[in-house]
Design an enzyme around this catalytic site. Structure first.
Site, PDB file in Angstrom:
ATOM      1  N   LYS A 148      -0.526  10.152   4.995  1.00 36.63           N
ATOM      2  CA  LYS A 148      -0.656   8.744   4.595  1.00 36.63           C
ATOM      3  C   LYS A 148       0.584   8.248   3.855  1.00 36.63           C
ATOM      4  O   LYS A 148       1.147   7.187   4.155  1.00 36.63           O
ATOM      5  CB  LYS A 148      -1.904   8.581   3.720  1.00 36.63           C
ATOM      6  CG  LYS A 148      -1.981   7.290   2.967  1.00 36.63           C
ATOM      7  CD  LYS A 148      -2.104   6.082   3.887  1.00 36.63           C
ATOM      8  CE  LYS A 148      -1.706   4.814   3.166  1.00 36.63           C
ATOM      9  NZ  LYS A 148      -2.336   3.633   3.677  1.00 36.63           N
TER      10      LYS A 148
ATOM     11  N   ASN B  16       3.832   5.262   5.133  1.00 38.94           N
ATOM     12  CA  ASN B  16       4.383   4.099   4.428  1.00 38.94           C
ATOM     13  C   ASN B  16       5.831   4.339   4.012  1.00 38.94           C
ATOM     14  O   ASN B  16       6.641   3.412   3.983  1.00 38.94           O
ATOM     15  CB  ASN B  16       3.511   3.757   3.209  1.00 38.94           C
ATOM     16  CG  ASN B  16       2.254   3.010   3.636  1.00 38.94           C
ATOM     17  OD1 ASN B  16       2.102   2.638   4.795  1.00 38.94           O
ATOM     18  ND2 ASN B  16       1.355   2.778   2.695  1.00 38.94           N
TER      19      ASN B  16
ATOM     20  N   GLY C  92       7.412  -5.954  -0.113  1.00 37.52           N
ATOM     21  CA  GLY C  92       6.342  -6.255  -1.057  1.00 37.52           C
ATOM     22  C   GLY C  92       5.032  -5.593  -0.685  1.00 37.52           C
ATOM     23  O   GLY C  92       4.965  -4.723   0.183  1.00 37.52           O
TER      24      GLY C  92
ATOM     25  N   CYS D 228       1.471  -1.277  -1.290  1.00 39.14           N
ATOM     26  CA  CYS D 228       1.476   0.036  -0.628  1.00 39.14           C
ATOM     27  C   CYS D 228       2.897   0.529  -0.385  1.00 39.14           C
ATOM     28  O   CYS D 228       3.289   1.564  -0.913  1.00 39.14           O
ATOM     29  CB  CYS D 228       0.747  -0.063   0.706  1.00 39.14           C
ATOM     30  SG  CYS D 228      -0.907  -0.720   0.550  1.00 39.14           S
TER      31      CYS D 228
HETATM   32  N1  SAJ Z   1       8.740  -5.872   5.973  1.00 37.93           N
HETATM   33  C1  SAJ Z   1      10.089  -6.104   6.229  1.00 37.93           C
HETATM   34  N2  SAJ Z   1      10.556  -5.845   7.483  1.00 37.93           N
HETATM   35  C2  SAJ Z   1       9.726  -5.393   8.489  1.00 37.93           C
HETATM   36  C3  SAJ Z   1       8.375  -5.159   8.210  1.00 37.93           C
HETATM   37  C4  SAJ Z   1       7.895  -5.402   6.938  1.00 37.93           C
HETATM   38  O1  SAJ Z   1      10.861  -6.515   5.353  1.00 37.93           O
HETATM   39  O2  SAJ Z   1      10.221  -5.221   9.608  1.00 37.93           O
HETATM   40  C5  SAJ Z   1       8.209  -6.142   4.620  1.00 37.93           C
HETATM   41  C6  SAJ Z   1       7.138  -7.225   4.629  1.00 37.93           C
HETATM   42  O3  SAJ Z   1       7.719  -8.497   4.590  1.00 37.93           O
HETATM   43  C7  SAJ Z   1       6.346  -6.881   3.389  1.00 37.93           C
HETATM   44  C8  SAJ Z   1       6.449  -5.360   3.310  1.00 37.93           C
HETATM   45  O4  SAJ Z   1       7.514  -4.990   4.167  1.00 37.93           O
HETATM   46  O5  SAJ Z   1       6.959  -7.435   2.239  1.00 37.93           O
HETATM   47  C9  SAJ Z   1       5.196  -4.591   3.699  1.00 37.93           C
HETATM   48  O6  SAJ Z   1       4.529  -5.206   4.788  1.00 37.93           O
HETATM   49  P1  SAJ Z   1       3.938  -4.380   6.031  1.00 37.93           P
HETATM   50  O7  SAJ Z   1       3.362  -5.357   6.978  1.00 37.93           O
HETATM   51  O8  SAJ Z   1       4.972  -3.484   6.559  1.00 37.93           O
HETATM   52  O9  SAJ Z   1       2.841  -3.425   5.406  1.00 37.93           O
HETATM   53  P2  SAJ Z   1       1.548  -3.604   4.451  1.00 37.93           P
HETATM   54  O10 SAJ Z   1       1.952  -3.238   3.068  1.00 37.93           O
HETATM   55  O11 SAJ Z   1       0.861  -4.900   4.644  1.00 37.93           O
HETATM   56  O12 SAJ Z   1       0.599  -2.446   5.055  1.00 37.93           O
HETATM   57  C10 SAJ Z   1       1.084  -1.100   5.109  1.00 37.93           C
HETATM   58  C11 SAJ Z   1       0.782  -0.537   6.515  1.00 37.93           C
HETATM   59  N3  SAJ Z   1       1.501   0.724   6.706  1.00 37.93           N
HETATM   60  C12 SAJ Z   1       2.240   0.967   7.822  1.00 37.93           C
HETATM   61  O13 SAJ Z   1       2.399   0.139   8.694  1.00 37.93           O
HETATM   62  C13 SAJ Z   1       2.852   2.318   7.920  1.00 37.93           C
HETATM   63  C14 SAJ Z   1      -0.721  -0.340   6.691  1.00 37.93           C
HETATM   64  O14 SAJ Z   1      -1.007   0.295   7.942  1.00 37.93           O
HETATM   65  C15 SAJ Z   1      -1.278   0.528   5.543  1.00 37.93           C
HETATM   66  O15 SAJ Z   1      -2.665   0.731   5.663  1.00 37.93           O
HETATM   67  C16 SAJ Z   1      -1.004  -0.239   4.254  1.00 37.93           C
HETATM   68  O16 SAJ Z   1       0.426  -0.349   4.087  1.00 37.93           O
HETATM   69  C17 SAJ Z   1      -1.624   0.540   3.115  1.00 37.93           C
HETATM   70  O17 SAJ Z   1      -2.688   0.119   2.636  1.00 37.93           O
HETATM   71  O18 SAJ Z   1      -1.124   1.609   2.758  1.00 37.93           O
END
Ligand code: SAJ
Length: 428
Positions: free
Chosen positions: A200, A204, A251, A254
Site C-alpha cells: 500500500k 502511493n 496534495g 495520502c
Molecule cells: N498529481 C499530480 N500529477 C499527476 C497526478 C496527480 O500533480 O499526474 C497530484 C494531484 O493534483 C494531487 C495529488 O497528486 O494533488 C494526489 O492525487 P492523486 O489523484 O494522485 O491521488 P489521491 O491522493 O487522490 O489518491 C491516492 C491513490 N493512490 C494511487 O493512485 C497509487 C488512491 O488509489 C489511494 O487509495 C489513495 O491515494 C489513498 O487513500 O491512499
C-alpha cells in the site's frame, strides 16, 4: 456475520454500507457524534453522491446501524486516519481503535486494519492492545487490507479494484478475503500483513516519485526552452513509459504523507523517496517565484487562485498545494483570494463567486483543474482584472486564447515568458 466498522470517514462509511448491502449486519462506530448525526440525517455530510446514495440505501435496508459505543462483533474493520506530524507517522487513532476493540474481543474474532500504516504496525499495535486487555493475540485473527480507492470514484473502485489481503496467519487472510468477497468483484491477493502494508505505501510512494520526475522535467524543460507537456505526451507514446503530469505540488492526505512512512524509519535507504518528496514540496515555491517575476508585489497586488481542492472535481482541501501557495504569496506581500466551486473549508479566503475572485486582480493562478473552470472566458476575465497575467500550473487552459484576450500567459513547464515584468510595465 456481524461486522463493526470503526471510523466513519471517506473509507469507513462506504465500506460499512457495502458490507450491509452485501448481507452482513453492520454497526458503524465513530468517536465524533457529528459524523454519526450527519449520516443519520441522510448522509448529508458525505461529499460524493454515489456514496451518499449507498449509505441511504444501506440505512433504509435495516442492516446498517450507527453507534457511539463499540459493540461485540465477529469482525472489526478499522478505517481511521493515519496522518504525519512533522513527517513522523501519527498512529494514535489506530492504537485507540485497537484499545477500544480489545475488551470486546471473543476468541475467533477477526480484526482488520484498512488504514495506511508503516510496515509492521498492524501486528505490533493489534497484539499490544490485545495483550493489554489480558488476552492472547493467538486467539484472534489479525489482518491488514489496505483501502486503495481514489477519491472521486470511491464506490466504483471499492467494488471493482483488486484487494491486497494480508494476514498474520494464512487463515486470517482467507477469512478477511471472504468478507470482502461479499461486495468486491476485483481479485483478492492473499499475503502476510507486513507485505500488505508495504504494498500500500509503495503504491502511493511510486506515484509521488513519478510526479516528482514530471515536476523536475517541467523545470528542466523551462530551463532549456522546450515544452514539457509535449515532451511527456510524446515520450508516453513509448510502450514502457508513463510519465505523470507536472503541477503545483502534490496534495491530499495520502500521497504526500505515505512516503514518510518508509523514509522516517529507514532514512539511509530511501534517498530517492526523500528527494522526490522535496521536489514536490518545492513546487509551491516555484509557482510563487513565477508570480514574483511576472508582477512584483507593491503592497496591493492581488492574486486570484482558482481551485482550493487538492485535485480536480473533489472538495477536499487537505494538504492542498493551494493552501501553501496562498500562504507563500501572502508572505511575499500579495493580497490573495481563492475561488473553488466545490470546497467549503479552506485555510485562506474563499470568494463566493469567480467574478469576486477575478475583479481587480493582477494575477490569476490556475491551481486545480476543476471541470467547471473550462467555462471561464478569458475575454471576460480580462474585463474584470486590473492586470492581465495568467499562471497556469497544470496546462489546463488554452494559453493562446488567453494571450489573444490580452494576457501574459505562463504555463508551468513551458517556455518561460521573460521579461514579463518589463513588458507589463511598458503596458504590453
Ligand atoms: N498529481 C499530480 N500529477 C499527476 C497526478 C496527480 O500533480 O499526474 C497530484 C494531484 O493534483 C494531487 C495529488 O497528486 O494533488 C494526489 O492525487 P492523486 O489523484 O494522485 O491521488 P489521491 O491522493 O487522490 O489518491 C491516492 C491513490 N493512490 C494511487 O493512485 C497509487 C488512491 O488509489 C489511494 O487509495 C489513495 O491515494 C489513498 O487513500 O491512499
Amino acid at each position: 456475520m456481524r461486522v463493526c466498522v470503526i471510523g466513519l470517514g471517506y473509507i469507513g462509511t462506504p465500506t460499512a454500507a457495502m458490507l450491509a448491502l452485501g448481507g452482513h449486519d453492520v454497526v458503524g462506530f465513530d468517536i465524533d457524534r457529528r459524523v454519526l448525526d450527519g449520516l443519520r440525517e441522510g448522509a448529508r455530510t458525505v461529499a460524493e453522491e454515489p456514496v451518499r446514495e449507498l449509505v441511504q440505501a444501506a440505512l433504509a435496508g435495516g442492516r446498517l446501524e450507527l453507534a457511539d459505543v463499540v459493540p461485540t462483533a465477529d469482525v472489526f474493520v478499522v478505517c481511521v486516519p493515519t496522518p504525519t506530524v512533522d513527517h513522523k507517522p501519527d498512529l494514535r487513532a489506530v492504537a485507540a481503535a485497537f484499545a477500544a476493540i480489545a475488551p470486546k474481543l471473543e476468541p475467533g474474532n477477526l480484526v482488520i486494519l484498512e488504514s495506511t500504516v508503516p510496515p509492521g504496525t498492524t501486528d505490533r499495535l493489534a497484539s499490544a492492545a490485545i495483550r493489554a486487555a489480558g488476552k492472547d493475540p493467538d486467539d484472534y485473527g489479525i489482518a491488514h487490507c489496505p483501502e486503495r480507492v481514489i477519491p472521486g470514484a470511491i464506490v466504483k473502485e471499492l467494488r471493482e479494484n483488486d484487494r491486497i489481503v494480508g494476514g498474520r496467519r494464512p487463515g486470517d487472510a482467507a477469512r478477511a478475503a471472504a468478507l470482502y468477497a461479499s461486495f468486491c468483484t476485483g481479485r483478492q491477493h492473499l499475503t502476510d500483513t507486513m507485505t500488505a502494508e508495504l504494498v500500500k505505501v509503495v503504491e502511493n510512494t511510486f506515484r509521488d516519485v513519478n510526479i516528482a520526475f514530471a515536476n523536475e522535467l517541467a523545470l528542466l524543460a523551462e530551463e532549456i526552452g522546450v515544452d514539457a507537456w509535449e515532451t511527456i505526451r510524446l515520450a508516453n507514446n513509448h510502450p514502457r513509459v508513463n510519465i505523470l503530469a507536472p503541477g503545483p505540488g502534490v496534495g491530499g492526505h495520502c500521497i504526500p504523507v505515505d512516503p514518510h512512512f518508509l523514509s522516517n524509519a529507514n532514512p539511509f535507504v530511501t534517498e530517492l523517496i526523500q528527494t522526490s518528496r522535496r521536489i514536490n514540496e518545492r513546487m509551491p515555491h516555484v509557482v510563487v517565484r513565477r508570480a514574483l517575476e511576472l508582477v512584483p508585489p507593491n503592497g496591493k497586488q492581488t492574486v486570484a487562485l482558482l481551485g482550493a481542492a487538492y485535485k480536480a472535481d473533489v472538495d477536499d482541501t487537505r494538504e492542498s498545494p493551494t493552501g501553501r501557495v496562498d500562504e507563500l504569496l501572502r508572505e511575499a506581500g500579495y493580497v490573495t483570494r481563492t475561488y473553488d466551486p466545490h470546497a467549503t473549508s479552506y485555510s485562506g479566503t474563499l470568494t463566493s463567486s469567480l467574478e469576486d475572485a477575478l475583479r481587480d486582480a493582477d494575477i490569476v493562478v490556475l491551481m486545480t483543474g476543476h471541470a467547471a473552470f473550462n467555462a471561464i472566458d478569458p475575454v471576460e476575465a480580462a474585463r474584470l482584472m486590473r492586470t492581465r497575467v495568467l499562471i497556469d500550473t497544470r496546462a489546463f487552459f488554452d494559453a493562446d486564447a488567453w494571450r489573444s484576450a490580452g494576457f501574459v500567459a505562463y504555463v508551468l513547464g513551458s517556455r518561460p515568458v521573460r521579461p514579463a515584468g518589463a513588458a507589463l510595465a511598458a503596458g504590453v
